[in-house]
Enzyme design. Structure first.
Site, PDB file in Angstrom:
ATOM      1  N   TYR A 169     -18.258 -13.185   9.754  1.00  8.87           N
ATOM      2  CA  TYR A 169     -19.314 -13.940   9.072  1.00  8.87           C
ATOM      3  C   TYR A 169     -20.650 -13.185   9.150  1.00  8.87           C
ATOM      4  O   TYR A 169     -21.701 -13.771   8.945  1.00  8.87           O
ATOM      5  CB  TYR A 169     -19.481 -15.323   9.710  1.00  8.87           C
ATOM      6  CG  TYR A 169     -18.257 -16.201   9.584  1.00  8.87           C
ATOM      7  CD1 TYR A 169     -18.107 -17.069   8.506  1.00  8.87           C
ATOM      8  CD2 TYR A 169     -17.247 -16.159  10.537  1.00  8.87           C
ATOM      9  CE1 TYR A 169     -16.986 -17.880   8.386  1.00  8.87           C
ATOM     10  CE2 TYR A 169     -16.121 -16.961  10.425  1.00  8.87           C
ATOM     11  CZ  TYR A 169     -15.999 -17.818   9.349  1.00  8.87           C
ATOM     12  OH  TYR A 169     -14.884 -18.612   9.233  1.00  8.87           O
ATOM     13  N   SER A 170     -20.590 -11.897   9.435  1.00  9.63           N
ATOM     14  CA  SER A 170     -21.777 -11.110   9.747  1.00  9.63           C
ATOM     15  C   SER A 170     -22.784 -11.031   8.600  1.00  9.63           C
ATOM     16  O   SER A 170     -22.483 -10.523   7.516  1.00  9.63           O
ATOM     17  CB  SER A 170     -21.358  -9.687  10.142  1.00  9.63           C
ATOM     18  OG  SER A 170     -22.483  -8.841  10.261  1.00  9.63           O
ATOM     19  N   ASN A 171     -24.003 -11.497   8.866  1.00  8.82           N
ATOM     20  CA  ASN A 171     -25.094 -11.331   7.901  1.00  8.82           C
ATOM     21  C   ASN A 171     -25.467  -9.859   7.761  1.00  8.82           C
ATOM     22  O   ASN A 171     -25.840  -9.399   6.676  1.00  8.82           O
ATOM     23  CB  ASN A 171     -26.315 -12.129   8.349  1.00  8.82           C
ATOM     24  CG  ASN A 171     -26.069 -13.620   8.340  1.00  8.82           C
ATOM     25  OD1 ASN A 171     -25.478 -14.157   7.414  1.00  8.82           O
ATOM     26  ND2 ASN A 171     -26.524 -14.297   9.389  1.00  8.82           N
TER      27      ASN A 171
ATOM     28  N   LEU B   9     -23.496  -7.084   8.127  1.00  9.16           N
ATOM     29  CA  LEU B   9     -22.553  -6.356   7.282  1.00  9.16           C
ATOM     30  C   LEU B   9     -22.665  -6.790   5.832  1.00  9.16           C
ATOM     31  O   LEU B   9     -22.520  -5.976   4.918  1.00  9.16           O
ATOM     32  CB  LEU B   9     -21.116  -6.561   7.783  1.00  9.16           C
ATOM     33  CG  LEU B   9     -20.736  -5.883   9.104  1.00  9.16           C
ATOM     34  CD1 LEU B   9     -19.256  -6.104   9.400  1.00  9.16           C
ATOM     35  CD2 LEU B   9     -21.066  -4.389   9.092  1.00  9.16           C
TER      36      LEU B   9
END
Length: 299
Positions: free
Chosen positions: A67-69, A71
């Protein structure tokens, strides 16, 4: 990789909420800078991308979760500006809205498992990836470090340029969520002691925020626990607060960072720790794309 001279402008808006009790609050809307390359993540990336360009790299390799903002912003930037991106992901392959976006943006993904991801701080972690992708520039998790903090310094300049729109001659302090402390450190560097920066830690103390910040700056900030029991811990009180706040002011929040930070400020105001008449700048660090994981039932 070409030069990156895109410098988005974050609007500074007054925020009126009934619990402020005389405290004046303005929000720096990093969530509004771009539909895809949103929030503080772009500012944390700018210096890393400049260094990649100077090194003659053809792209960037970095790390994050499903869920990385970070990346998400990196992959979107790669697609827009035409450079290669590789993501090293925590855990095992599974689909999330964020992962689907990463693939749509052209990011090549490697799943490290949980043990493999924990090894990211070990001295030899990057060696095999440098050998596999010799033309890519490695960027630390979340775009952290001094380069990430340096890229966030411009936020102080942007906020100060808009004070007159609020009728403010000055302000008293900053307030923002801290996940790694990189953005906070950038504000502290830019302020150089002129204004205090409060960091509401969205993660527990053992995640190393205090150590990260102290490695970059000395003084000029204060950290407080806003983790509500752990990273990504979202309880009914926080959910209700976010829903009520969005209805009251129309500013969208997410539960991992901005929601926790604003709720922590509410508690501080109600406890009498923030005096009426205090003028605060609250940084909305974006991350709204990550809300999709929670609306899909992720707790």
């Amino acid at each position: 990789m070409g030069p990156f001279d895109w410098l988005p402008y974050a609007p500074l808006e007054p925020l009126a909420l009934d619990w402020l009790n005389g405290v004046e609050l303005a929000v720096l809307r990093l969530d509004r800078i771009d539909p895809l390359i949103s929030g503080n993540k772009w500012f944390k990336l700018t210096e890393h991308l400049a260094q990649a360009h100077q090194a003659g790299a053809s792209g960037v390799i970095s790390l994050g979760g499903a869920y990385s903002n970070h990346l998400h912003a990196l992959a979107a930037a790669g697609k827009r500006f035409g450079f290669a991106t590789v993501g090293l992901l925590r855990g095992h392959a599974h689909h999330t809205p964020t992962v689907e976006d990463l693939q749509a943006f052209g990011m090549h993904l490697h799943w490290l498992g949980f043990g493999g991801y924990r090894a990211r701080h070990e001295p030899g972690f990057w060696a095999p990836w440098r050998e596999r992708y010799p033309h890519l520039y490695p960027v630390p998790e979340g775009g952290g470090g001094l380069a990430g903090a340096t890229g966030c310094r411009v936020l102080v300049e942007q906020a100060r340029a808009q004070l007159s729109h609020l009728g403010w001659a000055d302000y008293d302090a900053w307030w923002l969520a801290a996940g790694t402390g990189t953005t906070l450190a950038g504000l502290v560097l830019a302020e150089a002691g002129a204004h205090l920066v409060y960091g509401a830690m969205a993660v527990p103390h053992d995640h190393g925020v205090a150590q990260n910040v102290s490695a970059l700056v000395q003084g000029g900030y204060q950290l407080l626990d806003a983790s509500r029991g752990g990273f990504a811990k979202v309880d009914p009180l926080l959910r209700d607060f976010i829903e009520t706040t969005e209805q009251a002011c129309g500013v969208p929040l997410e539960p991992l960072y901005t929601g926790k930070a604003l709720l922590a400020l509410k508690h501080q105001v109600e406890a009498g720790h923030v005096a009426p008449g205090t003028r605060l700048i609250f940084v909305h660090t974006g991350g709204l794309q990550g809300r999709r994981g929670f609306t899909a039932g992720r707790a």
